[in-house]
Design an enzyme around this catalytic site. Structure first.
Site, mmCIF file in Angstrom:
data_model
loop_
_atom_site.group_PDB
_atom_site.id
_atom_site.type_symbol
_atom_site.label_atom_id
_atom_site.label_comp_id
_atom_site.label_asym_id
_atom_site.label_seq_id
_atom_site.Cartn_x
_atom_site.Cartn_y
_atom_site.Cartn_z
ATOM 1 C CE LYS A 94 -4.015 -2.115 2.278
ATOM 2 N NZ LYS A 94 -4.989 -1.961 3.383
ATOM 3 C CE1 TYR A 136 -9.307 -3.158 0.377
ATOM 4 C CE2 TYR A 136 -8.295 -1.295 -0.726
ATOM 5 C CZ TYR A 136 -8.190 -2.429 0.054
ATOM 6 O OH TYR A 136 -6.949 -2.851 0.514
ATOM 7 C CG ASN A 182 -3.743 -2.154 6.869
ATOM 8 O OD1 ASN A 182 -3.654 -1.758 5.714
ATOM 9 N ND2 ASN A 182 -4.748 -2.896 7.307
ATOM 10 C CG HIS A 203 -5.337 -6.196 -0.400
ATOM 11 N ND1 HIS A 203 -6.563 -6.256 0.230
ATOM 12 C CD2 HIS A 203 -5.393 -7.102 -1.421
ATOM 13 C CE1 HIS A 203 -7.327 -7.140 -0.403
ATOM 14 N NE2 HIS A 203 -6.642 -7.656 -1.410
ATOM 15 C CD GLU A 243 -8.775 -9.282 -3.576
ATOM 16 O OE1 GLU A 243 -7.600 -9.626 -3.351
ATOM 17 O OE2 GLU A 243 -9.576 -8.997 -2.674
#
Ligand code: GDP
Length: 171
Positions: free
Chosen positions: A40, A80, A143, A146, A157
């Site tokens: 990320k 998302y 965080n 993913h 995905e």
């Protein structure tokens, strides 16, 4: 006559070798899975790309595809979509489109679960020590990584970022 026989035998040998190598490939792929990882924007901007990738590799996962991309708000929102309506959705979309990310297809034995273990819990304060999120994540909203949470979601995905041609099986 002999010439024809030689040609036939040659073709037979070629077919046998071809099917034997297909069987070998099938055998090597047994139990292997693919999963999508995203490094990320927070981890990319903190220069942790190499360290994160080396954790995947040292745990036995192989990279089948990799690219750096900058998602726009629509891309982040589509990726998302399952979280639409949740209180953190707007912040998640803003964050995921705030800078480049590195999308990676990982493959290996139980790749989905193994990647989730290497990542650690969603909230880094609850993540096991030594996991990526425990070591590199700043907060639940930033965080570091993913990872697909199931084989079924990985299959949805992965094509979001990669065509079939962009993926190279390493087994
Ligand atoms: P993951 O599979 O561990 O990434 O977790 P989820 O699929 O449940 O959530 C997707 C992402 O949304 C997470 O990685 C977090 O960045 C964010 N997120 C999830 N839950 C929360 C929350 O309660 N608060 C905030 N601020 N962000 C969250």
């Amino acid at each position: 006559m002999f010439k024809k026989m030689f040609i036939c035998l040659g073709m037979l040998a070629a077919f046998t070798l071809f099917f034997a190598s297909c069987d070998k490939k099938k055998e090597e792929w047994k139990g292997k899975e693919r999963t999508l990882s995203i490094i990320k924007p927070d981890a990319v901007s903190a220069n942790h790309i190499g360290e994160i990738i080396s954790r995947f590799e040292s745990e036995g996962l192989r990279i089948a595809a990799l690219k750096m991309v900058k998602l726009d708000e629509k891309g982040a929102s589509d990726f998302y979509a399952v979280h639409k309506g949740k209180p953190f959705f707007a912040d998640l979309v803003t964050f995921m489109s705030s800078g480049p990310v590195v999308a990676i297809v990982l493959e290996g034995d139980n790749a989905v679960l193994l990647n989730r273990e290497i990542m650690g819990a969603t909230d880094p304060s609850k993540a096991t020590k030594g996991t990526i999120r425990s070591d590199f994540a700043k907060s639940i909203s930033q965080n570091a990584v993913h990872g697909s949470d199931s084989k079924e979601n990985a299959e949805i995905e992965i094509p979001f970022f990669f065509t079939e041609k962009e993926q190279q099986s390493r087994f």
